[in-house]
Design an enzyme around this catalytic site. Structure first.
Site, PDB file in Angstrom:
ATOM      1  N   GLY A   1       0.837  -1.200   0.000  1.00 30.00           N
ATOM      2  CA  GLY A   1       0.000   0.000   0.000  1.00 30.00           C
ATOM      3  C   GLY A   1       0.873   1.252   0.000  1.00 30.00           C
ATOM      4  O   GLY A   1       0.658   2.191  -0.768  1.00 30.00           O
ATOM      5  N   TYR A   2       1.860   1.263   0.871  1.00 29.40           N
ATOM      6  CA  TYR A   2       2.757   2.421   0.924  1.00 29.40           C
ATOM      7  C   TYR A   2       3.657   2.498  -0.293  1.00 29.40           C
ATOM      8  O   TYR A   2       4.052   3.589  -0.723  1.00 29.40           O
ATOM      9  CB  TYR A   2       3.563   2.421   2.225  1.00 29.40           C
ATOM     10  CG  TYR A   2       2.695   2.846   3.375  1.00 29.40           C
ATOM     11  CD1 TYR A   2       2.278   4.170   3.486  1.00 29.40           C
ATOM     12  CD2 TYR A   2       2.229   1.932   4.302  1.00 29.40           C
ATOM     13  CE1 TYR A   2       1.425   4.562   4.500  1.00 29.40           C
ATOM     14  CE2 TYR A   2       1.367   2.319   5.317  1.00 29.40           C
ATOM     15  CZ  TYR A   2       0.975   3.638   5.422  1.00 29.40           C
ATOM     16  OH  TYR A   2       0.126   4.030   6.413  1.00 29.40           O
ATOM     17  N   HIS A   3       3.984   1.347  -0.831  1.00 28.24           N
ATOM     18  CA  HIS A   3       4.770   1.342  -2.068  1.00 28.24           C
ATOM     19  C   HIS A   3       4.016   2.153  -3.138  1.00 28.24           C
ATOM     20  O   HIS A   3       4.586   3.034  -3.785  1.00 28.24           O
ATOM     21  CB  HIS A   3       5.010  -0.094  -2.546  1.00 28.24           C
ATOM     22  CG  HIS A   3       5.746  -0.173  -3.846  1.00 28.24           C
ATOM     23  ND1 HIS A   3       7.119  -0.176  -3.917  1.00 28.24           N
ATOM     24  CD2 HIS A   3       5.309  -0.203  -5.118  1.00 28.24           C
ATOM     25  CE1 HIS A   3       7.485  -0.209  -5.194  1.00 28.24           C
ATOM     26  NE2 HIS A   3       6.402  -0.231  -5.942  1.00 28.24           N
TER      27      HIS A   3
ATOM     28  N   CYS B   1       3.930   5.811  -2.351  1.00 25.77           N
ATOM     29  CA  CYS B   1       5.200   6.498  -2.634  1.00 25.77           C
ATOM     30  C   CYS B   1       5.359   6.759  -4.133  1.00 25.77           C
ATOM     31  O   CYS B   1       5.923   7.780  -4.522  1.00 25.77           O
ATOM     32  CB  CYS B   1       6.379   5.705  -2.082  1.00 25.77           C
ATOM     33  SG  CYS B   1       6.355   5.697  -0.281  1.00 25.77           S
TER      34      CYS B   1
END
Ligand code: MG
Length: 662
Positions: free
Chosen positions: A297-299, A302
């Protein structure tokens, strides 16, 4: 002198601002020599502050040349949900968090400290003001002043009731609610740099949408800008140490600097954001394209940060402040993503990731394709295969990040295992080295437990910690304890004639290393060899977590058959030491905040009483329908630590699997 005035202005500024009282501090913050501000400057130096404020508003209402790429004023739309948030907000029912629905009412006299459930996220996210931009859209589309009036009221009320006071920046990173008291208790929520910087970005949209409203008075403009300045300054003085938070903050500070170039400090904001993003993209993204928090999700988040910042810069003439390598890294991150998607464009819920709705992520590919229109693989995913080209390889290793994909196709009927075994990944990462999700013929058969909830009080933490446990993942533990070390090393990733093989090793506990060798055999089934090496003794547990639904368990045979409706099932059978026992465990998985589903979970437990390694061999055979009577056997021909040779018999076929490490 200018700076002295500025500093004094900051120190002595009071926060009890009323909407209709002009905030003259603004004139010390703006570069009155900025082209277009001539009349503002003249009135200001004639001491006609009301006129100066009026001229300033006129300037902004007529301003051209600054592009906000995140809002297309000619095509504003409002979704049903956004309309509801906007209308609810008129009654002070504020949408703070998806996990807490219906939204809470914060009172006629708004209580910005109302905190009905002691989950940090609920309180932090209230200060993201997610309903403000929807109110702006509702206003833009209807020109109904009630939205503008209420927005101005809430905006001003928020400033008044959430004064910025200096607290130790470390408190912004505290997740235990009992650790912060006094003034800092509210400041750490209202002014956490992640929220403060997010408001910088969102207020660009609000400013754009409400600028022509009657309620947007010259006096309000002065308040708005002073508050805006304070946000940028505060974020820069309190940047998060690392991770996606720092990236978000940098992007938003950059956007602030570009969108409001009239501030004296605007060029510094832009430079600060640009410098951080240029520095961090090298630090936070491994050479294989994975973001170092190991959360898909954070990938994704970003990728958005890096590409949105680039877009903002490019569209306003600052594109050359980012080198070509920056864009190249974004491309690598996107390629990394392609390989960790299941055929319905969902991805594993490793770490704190939540499952996106099937096919909803196509829009990411469509957006990315605009960034890299020549990329045929992106085109393939953006068009669901109607155009473009598939990636050259089915199986893929991002060995540094530790994400490995075994795949036999790209369609819904494919078999896809995505396995996580990487380095230490900080806050969002869970101690789950070796775990995997497995998709077969349209269904995720082994969904990750997910995260369920973030931090808060003791009760909230208890829930979070359950889902973080190593033992609720598809991997090996000692005495069911969490891994002490999460630092997997890739020993081998190789294509054999009859299998794709991965060998990964994690120094899991003091005195116990876990080596997992995964063979994707014949492009159809998996043989997983788990070995626990070292001096440590205790019970070695090998855990598997299935999808919800009916399963048949045969503890005598160490066998599990799924009985799911539809044509996606699996047989799982484990071969281990004589002392091995199959047990059922508590099982849950969560794909969305505060939502969880009960599911079958099992473990194979064996005693390790000597330094001799304990070895398990699991066969996972996915098929449309499976039979308990399916023939399966394994025999170890050789296992010396660096060499492995096994023979596996499945469905009357014999497979010789093995490798030799260097
Ligand atoms: Mg997990």
């Amino acid at each position: 002198m200018k700076h002295l005035i500025l500093i004094l202005a900051c120190i002595f500024s009071f926060h009890a601002m009323q909407a209709q009282i002009l905030n003259k501090e603004v004139f010390s913050l703006l570069n009155l020599d900025y082209p277009g501000l001539e009349k503002v400057k003249e009135a200001y130096f004639d001491d006609k502050l009301e006129v100066a404020a009026q001229e300033l508003l006129t300037y902004y209402r007529q301003r051209t040349g600054i592009v906000n790429p995140f809002l297309d004023l000619n095509h504003i739309t409002i979704s049903e949900t956004e309309q509801k948030w906007a209308d609810d907000a008129l009654e002070h029912t504020f949408f703070a968090h998806n996990g807490y629905q219906p939204s809470y009412n914060y009172g006629k006299d708004i209580n910005w400290q109302y905190w009905p459930v002691k989950d940090n996220e609920l309180r932090w996210q209230l200060h993201r003001h997610k309903w403000f931009t929807p109110m702006g859209k509702a206003y833009w589309l209807t020109k109904d002043e009630k939205y503008a009036k209420e927005w101005v009221y809430q905006f001003t009320d928020w400033i008044k009731k959430n004064p910025l006071q200096q607290i130790d920046p470390i408190l912004y990173e505290v997740y235990d609610v009992n650790e912060v008291t006094g003034i800092a208790e509210n400041v750490r929520f209202a002014w956490r740099p992640l929220e403060a910087s997010g408001r910088l970005k969102d207020q660009i949209n609000q400013f754009t949408l409400f600028l022509n409203a009657q309620a947007f008075t010259p006096a309000f403009l002065t308040d708005f800008l002073v508050n805006y300045f304070r946000h940028a300054r505060h974020t820069m003085d309190n940047y998060s140490q690392q991770g996606n938070h720092l990236l978000f903050e940098a992007e938003y500070v950059l956007c602030a600097g570009i969108f409001f170039p009239e501030f004296i400090e605007a060029p510094n904001w832009r430079k600060s954001g640009t410098d951080i993003l240029n520095r961090e993209i090298k630090k936070q993204v491994y050479a294989d394209g994975g973001q170092y928090e190991l959360d898909l999700g954070y990938h994704l988040g970003c990728i958005e940060i890096f590409s949105d910042a680039l877009k903002m810069a490019q569209e306003n003439g600052y594109g050359d402040e980012f080198p070509a390598s920056y864009t190249e890294t974004i491309k690598k991150m996107i390629q990394f993503s392609m390989n960790v998607y299941f055929p319905d464009y969902t991805y594993p819920c490793f770490s704190d990731a939540r499952r996106p709705a099937p096919f909803s992520q196509i829009r990411n590919f469509q957006r990315w394709l605009k960034l890299f229109p020549e990329n045929e693989q992106l085109r393939y995913f953006a068009t669901q295969g109607k155009e473009g080209k598939l990636p050259d390889e089915l199986c893929h290793a991002a060995a540094k990040t530790g994400f490995f994909t075994f795949r036999n196709g790209w369609g819904q009927d494919a078999t896809v295992m995505i396995l996580k075994a990487g380095p230490k990944g900080e806050w969002h990462c869970q101690p789950d080295n070796g775990t995997f999700e497995l998709w077969f013929n349209g269904k995720n058969l082994f969904p990750d437990s997910g995260s369920y909830i973030y931090g808060g009080n003791e009760e909230v933490w208890k829930k979070r910690n359950w889902f973080r446990q190593t033992m609720v993942h598809n991997t090996l533990t000692l005495n069911n304890k969490n891994l002490e070390t999460t630092q997997s090393v890739t020993k081998l990733w190789e294509k054999l004639p009859n299998a794709q093989v991965l060998v990964t090793e994690n120094p899991s506990y003091e005195g116990l290393s876990h080596r997992r060798s995964v063979f994707f055999v014949d492009n159809s089934f998996f043989v997983i060899v788990d070995e626990a090496f070292g001096e440590a003794t205790g019970i070695v547990n090998l855990h598997y977590q299935l999808c919800d639904g009916k399963v048949d368990i045969d503890k005598q045979k160490n066998l599990l058959c799924t009985r799911y409706a539809g044509n996606s099932n699996a047989v799982l059978r484990c071969f281990g030491p004589d002392s091995m026992q199959m047990v059922e465990e508590e099982g849950w998985y969560s794909t969305a905040y505060l939502q969880r589903t009960q599911r079958p979970a099992i473990a194979f437990n064996a005693v390790k009483s000597t330094p001799e390694p304990v070895r398990y061999i699991t066969v996972i055979y996915p098929d449309k329908k499976v039979k308990k009577s399916m023939k399966m056997s394994v025999s170890v021909k050789s296992a010396t630590g660096h060499k492995m040779a096994i023979e596996v018999n499945v469905n009357h076929k014999t497979y010789n699997l093995g490798y030799e490490l260097e």
